[in-house]
Scaffold this motif. Structure first.
Motif, PDB file in Angstrom:
ATOM      1  N   ARG A  15       0.843  -1.201   0.000  1.00  0.00           N
ATOM      2  CA  ARG A  15       0.000   0.000   0.000  1.00  0.00           C
ATOM      3  C   ARG A  15       0.875   1.245   0.000  1.00  0.00           C
ATOM      4  NH1 ARG A  15      -5.396   0.805   1.818  1.00  0.00           N
ATOM      5  NH2 ARG A  15      -5.840   3.000   2.219  1.00  0.00           N
ATOM      6  N   PRO A  16       0.678   2.158  -0.961  1.00  0.00           N
ATOM      7  CA  PRO A  16       1.503   3.373  -0.981  1.00  0.00           C
ATOM      8  C   PRO A  16       1.282   4.206   0.271  1.00  0.00           C
ATOM      9  CG  PRO A  16       0.396   3.050  -3.094  1.00  0.00           C
ATOM     10  CD  PRO A  16      -0.207   2.073  -2.130  1.00  0.00           C
ATOM     11  N   GLU A  17       2.364   4.563   0.929  1.00  0.00           N
ATOM     12  CA  GLU A  17       2.269   5.299   2.185  1.00  0.00           C
ATOM     13  C   GLU A  17       1.874   6.744   1.928  1.00  0.00           C
ATOM     14  OE1 GLU A  17       4.955   6.071   6.205  1.00  0.00           O
ATOM     15  OE2 GLU A  17       5.837   5.130   4.424  1.00  0.00           O
ATOM     16  N   GLY A  18       0.897   7.227   2.692  1.00  0.00           N
ATOM     17  CA  GLY A  18       0.483   8.619   2.595  1.00  0.00           C
ATOM     18  C   GLY A  18      -0.804   8.841   1.830  1.00  0.00           C
ATOM     19  N   GLY A  19      -1.254   7.851   1.056  1.00  0.00           N
ATOM     20  CA  GLY A  19      -2.454   8.017   0.246  1.00  0.00           C
ATOM     21  C   GLY A  19      -3.712   7.534   0.935  1.00  0.00           C
ATOM     22  N   ALA A  20      -4.857   8.048   0.484  1.00  0.00           N
ATOM     23  CA  ALA A  20      -6.173   7.599   0.950  1.00  0.00           C
ATOM     24  C   ALA A  20      -6.940   7.139  -0.282  1.00  0.00           C
ATOM     25  CB  ALA A  20      -6.906   8.736   1.653  1.00  0.00           C
ATOM     26  N   PHE A  21      -7.201   5.842  -0.372  1.00  0.00           N
ATOM     27  CA  PHE A  21      -7.683   5.274  -1.628  1.00  0.00           C
ATOM     28  C   PHE A  21      -9.138   4.823  -1.612  1.00  0.00           C
ATOM     29  CE2 PHE A  21      -3.091   4.750  -1.397  1.00  0.00           C
ATOM     30  CZ  PHE A  21      -2.720   5.440  -2.542  1.00  0.00           C
ATOM     31  N   GLY A  22      -9.831   5.023  -0.518  1.00  0.00           N
ATOM     32  CA  GLY A  22     -11.249   4.748  -0.491  1.00  0.00           C
ATOM     33  C   GLY A  22     -11.594   3.272  -0.505  1.00  0.00           C
ATOM     34  N   VAL A  23     -12.885   3.010  -0.692  1.00  0.00           N
ATOM     35  CA  VAL A  23     -13.434   1.656  -0.699  1.00  0.00           C
ATOM     36  C   VAL A  23     -14.136   1.414  -2.019  1.00  0.00           C
ATOM     37  CG1 VAL A  23     -15.125   0.115   0.397  1.00  0.00           C
ATOM     38  CG2 VAL A  23     -13.722   1.643   1.802  1.00  0.00           C
TER      39      VAL A  23
END
Length: 262
Positions: A15-23
């Motif tokens: 998982r890329p650190e720092g991102g918010a990727f939703g559901v």
């Protein structure tokens, strides 16, 4: 090029650190969780009012729906990052590739790929419909690229993946994650595969993951003259609520240019 190691301190593998990727399809786990809670409550009431057997059965069904919700959330928040990390490892990237992500959403795969590039770039194209992923918006994708430190390696285009705004043979790698099945018409899905092959240069690779129609994609890639076409089930990490909705990966390579004899 060796892929960068996953972060520490609770960082999820791949998982890329720092991102918010939703559901993905956020209403699905909401519905499953709501059904689980309701059934458990009803079961509890039945047991209190002397309906012990009926109450136990209802609670069991509630727990089942709860497990389905957990499976779905695990896959969307963790599992998909792990399998994409594995698939990109298998692609043996050099770091100089020019790539495109069809239906990039908030950038989970786009950014994972960009982090593996040194002098390469990755383009993302999407319609950014919110029903397909929570918080799905081009600005959210831009924010994630900045937060993950890959803004300089990412380009975003708003458009339809059936008519790509790219040149023939422009990319070394074409990827798509859980996007093509959203096109309900078979001919539209086939057009996406045709476009993916068109924008891929000789010797390039295609990697597609999806929850349905994967066999179609493999057949169409073979018919388009692609080589080393493979279809694989991604296992329990790709279960969207249970084994009745698994994720499959399709990979293929475009034949290289023929060697000119002197």
């Amino acid at each position: 090029m060796t892929p960068p190691a996953s972060g520490s301190g609770g960082q999820e593998a791949g998982r890329p650190e720092g991102g918010a990727f939703g559901v993905d399809a956020p209403m699905v786990p909401v519905a499953l969780g709501g059904a689980a809670l309701l059934l458990v409550i009803i079961g509890g009431v039945l047991m209190i009012t002397n309906g012990l057997v009926a109450g136990l059965v209802t609670v069991v069904f509630g727990l089942f729906f709860g497990l389905c919700a957990f499976s779905y959330l695990y896959t969307t928040t963790h599992g998909k990052f792990v399998w994409w990390s594995d698939l990109l490892d298998d692609a043996a990237l050099k770091g100089t590739e020019c790539a495109v992500d069809l239906g990039c959403g908030r950038g989970a795969v786009l950014i994972s790929l960009a982090k593996r590039l040194t002098r390469g770039r990755v383009s993302g194209i999407d319609r950014w419909h919110s029903r397909e992923r929570s918080g799905n918006d081009i600005e959210a994708t831009k924010h994630n690229a900045r937060a993950c430190g890959v803004e300089d390696r990412v380009e975003l285009n708003k458009g339809n993946i059936t008519t790509l705004p790219y040149d023939d043979g422009q990319f070394d790698l074409v990827v798509s994650s859980l996007a093509i099945h959203n096109l309900k018409a078979r001919e539209e899905r086939r057009q996406v595969i045709t476009e993916a092959v068109r924008v891929l240069e000789p010797g390039g690779k295609i990697i597609i993951t999806d929850v349905s129609h994967a066999e179609e994609y493999a057949d169409w890639l073979t018919a388009a003259g692609m080589e080393s076409v493979t279809l694989q089930d991604l296992g329990v990490r790709g279960w969207w609520g249970g084994p009745w909705m698994p994720t499959s990966a399709v990979t293929a390579s475009r034949p290289g240019r023929p060697t000119v004899q002197a």
